[in-house]
Design a protein around this motif. Sequence first.
Motif, PDB file in Angstrom:
ATOM      1  N   CYS A  76      52.545  45.827  38.107  1.00 53.29           N
ATOM      2  CA  CYS A  76      51.083  45.440  38.017  1.00 53.29           C
ATOM      3  C   CYS A  76      50.902  44.315  36.997  1.00 53.29           C
ATOM      4  CB  CYS A  76      50.257  46.660  37.614  1.00 53.29           C
ATOM      5  SG  CYS A  76      48.480  46.280  37.524  1.00 53.29           S
ATOM      6  N   ASN A  77      50.112  43.439  37.386  1.00 55.22           N
ATOM      7  CA  ASN A  77      49.842  42.294  36.513  1.00 55.22           C
ATOM      8  C   ASN A  77      48.875  42.716  35.403  1.00 55.22           C
ATOM      9  OD1 ASN A  77      49.495  39.832  35.313  1.00 55.22           O
ATOM     10  ND2 ASN A  77      48.852  38.794  37.176  1.00 55.22           N
ATOM     11  N   LEU A  78      49.450  43.063  34.286  1.00 58.56           N
ATOM     12  CA  LEU A  78      48.620  43.532  33.150  1.00 58.56           C
ATOM     13  C   LEU A  78      47.773  42.403  32.559  1.00 58.56           C
ATOM     14  CD1 LEU A  78      51.266  45.774  31.340  1.00 58.56           C
ATOM     15  CD2 LEU A  78      49.417  46.493  32.835  1.00 58.56           C
ATOM     16  N   THR A  79      48.230  41.183  32.793  1.00 55.81           N
ATOM     17  CA  THR A  79      47.453  40.056  32.230  1.00 55.81           C
ATOM     18  C   THR A  79      46.084  39.948  32.863  1.00 55.81           C
ATOM     19  OG1 THR A  79      49.492  38.865  31.791  1.00 55.81           O
ATOM     20  CG2 THR A  79      47.461  37.567  31.810  1.00 55.81           C
ATOM     21  N   ASP A  80      46.031  40.156  34.210  1.00 54.55           N
ATOM     22  CA  ASP A  80      44.711  40.100  34.894  1.00 54.55           C
ATOM     23  C   ASP A  80      43.807  41.221  34.429  1.00 54.55           C
ATOM     24  OD1 ASP A  80      45.479  37.884  36.246  1.00 54.55           O
ATOM     25  OD2 ASP A  80      46.203  39.015  38.018  1.00 54.55           O
ATOM     26  N   LEU A  81      44.400  42.403  34.198  1.00 55.96           N
ATOM     27  CA  LEU A  81      43.581  43.537  33.753  1.00 55.96           C
ATOM     28  C   LEU A  81      42.995  43.262  32.368  1.00 55.96           C
ATOM     29  CD1 LEU A  81      42.590  46.403  34.235  1.00 55.96           C
ATOM     30  CD2 LEU A  81      44.751  47.249  33.304  1.00 55.96           C
ATOM     31  N   ARG A  82      43.805  42.693  31.490  1.00 57.47           N
ATOM     32  CA  ARG A  82      43.279  42.396  30.149  1.00 57.47           C
ATOM     33  C   ARG A  82      42.169  41.348  30.218  1.00 57.47           C
ATOM     34  NH1 ARG A  82      48.976  42.349  28.937  1.00 57.47           N
ATOM     35  NH2 ARG A  82      49.594  44.231  27.752  1.00 57.47           N
ATOM     36  N   ARG A  83      42.439  40.363  31.119  1.00 54.90           N
ATOM     37  CA  ARG A  83      41.402  39.323  31.263  1.00 54.90           C
ATOM     38  C   ARG A  83      40.081  39.907  31.750  1.00 54.90           C
ATOM     39  NH1 ARG A  83      44.045  36.308  34.386  1.00 54.90           N
ATOM     40  NH2 ARG A  83      45.018  35.087  32.726  1.00 54.90           N
ATOM     41  N   GLU A  84      40.189  40.858  32.704  1.00 55.71           N
ATOM     42  CA  GLU A  84      38.981  41.491  33.258  1.00 55.71           C
ATOM     43  C   GLU A  84      38.305  42.320  32.200  1.00 55.71           C
ATOM     44  OE1 GLU A  84      36.182  41.931  36.109  1.00 55.71           O
ATOM     45  OE2 GLU A  84      37.981  40.691  36.188  1.00 55.71           O
ATOM     46  N   GLN A  85      39.086  43.030  31.401  1.00 54.79           N
ATOM     47  CA  GLN A  85      38.489  43.835  30.329  1.00 54.79           C
ATOM     48  C   GLN A  85      37.797  42.938  29.295  1.00 54.79           C
ATOM     49  OE1 GLN A  85      41.797  46.116  28.789  1.00 54.79           O
ATOM     50  NE2 GLN A  85      41.707  47.671  30.452  1.00 54.79           N
ATOM     51  N   THR A  86      38.458  41.846  28.993  1.00 58.06           N
ATOM     52  CA  THR A  86      37.813  40.896  28.044  1.00 58.06           C
ATOM     53  C   THR A  86      36.483  40.376  28.580  1.00 58.06           C
ATOM     54  OG1 THR A  86      39.990  40.252  27.211  1.00 58.06           O
ATOM     55  CG2 THR A  86      38.148  38.759  26.755  1.00 58.06           C
ATOM     56  N   ARG A  87      36.511  40.059  29.927  1.00 56.28           N
ATOM     57  CA  ARG A  87      35.267  39.580  30.550  1.00 56.28           C
ATOM     58  C   ARG A  87      34.183  40.643  30.485  1.00 56.28           C
ATOM     59  NH1 ARG A  87      37.260  38.475  35.060  1.00 56.28           N
ATOM     60  NH2 ARG A  87      37.822  36.329  34.581  1.00 56.28           N
ATOM     61  N   ASN A  88      34.613  41.914  30.752  1.00 55.74           N
ATOM     62  CA  ASN A  88      33.606  42.996  30.703  1.00 55.74           C
ATOM     63  C   ASN A  88      33.039  43.153  29.279  1.00 55.74           C
ATOM     64  OD1 ASN A  88      33.863  43.583  33.417  1.00 55.74           O
ATOM     65  ND2 ASN A  88      35.463  45.130  33.123  1.00 55.74           N
ATOM     66  N   LYS A  89      33.916  43.051  28.287  1.00 51.62           N
ATOM     67  CA  LYS A  89      33.428  43.150  26.905  1.00 51.62           C
ATOM     68  C   LYS A  89      32.414  42.035  26.587  1.00 51.62           C
ATOM     69  CE  LYS A  89      37.530  45.419  24.961  1.00 51.62           C
ATOM     70  NZ  LYS A  89      38.677  45.287  23.999  1.00 51.62           N
ATOM     71  N   ASN A  90      32.761  40.811  27.064  1.00 49.57           N
ATOM     72  CA  ASN A  90      31.828  39.687  26.810  1.00 49.57           C
ATOM     73  C   ASN A  90      30.487  39.924  27.488  1.00 49.57           C
ATOM     74  OD1 ASN A  90      33.741  38.341  25.262  1.00 49.57           O
ATOM     75  ND2 ASN A  90      34.584  37.215  27.018  1.00 49.57           N
ATOM     76  N   VAL A  91      30.537  40.446  28.743  1.00 46.03           N
ATOM     77  CA  VAL A  91      29.290  40.725  29.476  1.00 46.03           C
ATOM     78  C   VAL A  91      28.495  41.796  28.747  1.00 46.03           C
ATOM     79  CG1 VAL A  91      28.361  41.665  31.623  1.00 46.03           C
ATOM     80  CG2 VAL A  91      30.173  39.959  31.711  1.00 46.03           C
ATOM     81  N   THR A  92      29.231  42.844  28.279  1.00 42.24           N
ATOM     82  CA  THR A  92      28.528  43.921  27.557  1.00 42.24           C
ATOM     83  C   THR A  92      27.893  43.385  26.270  1.00 42.24           C
ATOM     84  OG1 THR A  92      30.079  45.550  28.468  1.00 42.24           O
ATOM     85  CG2 THR A  92      28.828  46.187  26.506  1.00 42.24           C
ATOM     86  N   CYS A 125      48.026  47.085  40.966  1.00 42.15           N
ATOM     87  CA  CYS A 125      47.430  47.995  39.997  1.00 42.15           C
ATOM     88  C   CYS A 125      47.824  49.435  40.217  1.00 42.15           C
ATOM     89  CB  CYS A 125      45.917  47.850  40.045  1.00 42.15           C
ATOM     90  SG  CYS A 125      45.296  46.251  39.499  1.00 42.15           S
ATOM     91  N   ASN A 126      48.377  49.837  41.314  1.00 42.29           N
ATOM     92  CA  ASN A 126      48.764  51.229  41.562  1.00 42.29           C
ATOM     93  C   ASN A 126      50.180  51.389  41.058  1.00 42.29           C
ATOM     94  OD1 ASN A 126      49.138  53.820  42.439  1.00 42.29           O
ATOM     95  ND2 ASN A 126      48.360  53.442  44.517  1.00 42.29           N
ATOM     96  N   LEU A 127      50.374  51.884  39.805  1.00 36.31           N
ATOM     97  CA  LEU A 127      51.673  51.913  39.162  1.00 36.31           C
ATOM     98  C   LEU A 127      52.572  53.016  39.718  1.00 36.31           C
ATOM     99  CD1 LEU A 127      50.527  51.327  35.470  1.00 36.31           C
ATOM    100  CD2 LEU A 127      51.465  49.679  37.085  1.00 36.31           C
ATOM    101  N   ILE A 128      51.948  54.037  40.339  1.00 37.58           N
ATOM    102  CA  ILE A 128      52.756  55.175  40.812  1.00 37.58           C
ATOM    103  C   ILE A 128      53.279  54.917  42.224  1.00 37.58           C
ATOM    104  CG2 ILE A 128      52.725  57.645  41.341  1.00 37.58           C
ATOM    105  CD1 ILE A 128      50.545  57.896  39.217  1.00 37.58           C
TER     106      ILE A 128
END
Length: 366
Positions: free
Chosen positions: A81-97, A68-71
């Motif tokens: 960085c594995n952008l797929t995991d980040l999107r999955r985590e964001q999707t999970r956060n949206k579902n939780v919200t 995740c540290n792109l620099i």
Amino acid sequence: MMGFELDDSLKTYNPGKESHRTVLWLKERPFRAAAVCLGVLCVVLLTGIIIVAGQHNHAAVEQPTPSCNLIGEQVQLGTICNLTDLRREQTRNKNVTKEKDQLRITCTNLIQEQDFFGTSNKYLTKEMNQLQTINNNLTQERDLLQTSNNNLSEEMYQLQTINNNLTQERDLLQTSNKYLTKEMNQLQTINNNLTQERDLLQTSNNNLSEEMYQLQTINNNVTLERDQLKELQRLSDGGGCLVGWQPHGGSCYFLSAEKKSWMASRKDCQDKEADLVIIHSEEEQNFINIFGWVRSVWIGLHDMESESEWKWVDGSPMNLSLWNPGEPNNDWNEDCAELMPESKTWNDLPCSLERHWVCKQQILLK
């Protein structure tokens, strides 16, 4: 997770309408316990989700993965960085919200429903108290009705007893009426017989009346002949008095040989067409004393009409007073006068006593 929505009938509840409140109370009752349990469970789940979501966000911020540290990591490690995991985590956060928002809405609905049930519970409590009061009043009325029913039962028993007695009396009266009817018929027969006898007696009485009239005519003729004979006797006597009578001063005097009451003595004189002697002078009284000899005799003096107001039998007042000393005294209701030959004075006596008497009659000259 699905959101919990209130029933439209519950959202439009109007506590001001008592009939709708009663229907709603009947509708809510089976779900009250379930609604309370569901509210508690919702609070617990919401608390757990908030805690889990907080821990997850904190871990995502404080623990960066090498990808995740792109620099810095791109220069050192040269990996992407594995952008797929980040999107999955964001999707999970949206579902939780989203679930948290739904739970918040559900909790809000449950709180509103709890408030509604609390308000409904107040009205139900008030209605329960009113129903309790009504129940108490109905219980009192029931007790009063029970007492009244007992009293009515007792009265009914008494009336039944009276009715039985009246029924027995009615039966006795009916039996008596039968006997009385029979006796009435017998009496009617007797009355008819008596009526016939009365008619016969009436006929006989008419015949006797005719005979009595004939006898009265004969008696009048005999009386006329007797008067004629009396007149002949007066003329033959020389003094104008009948045989047995003593003449004096234009009057005839008769001395009885028996004793009677004052009233019976006067009636005997009246039957002889005379009256009890009236004394107008001492000379006349001296004649009666000699005539009467030693016997006390009734004279025609009395005060029966008014006490102490002495009158002669012809209604004339007592002008001559020859009372014995101390007389009249009215010791024993003495209303009639006697002549006492011994003292040549008068005495008052009860009229019911029996004495000899002297009658006086005017001489009829022709």
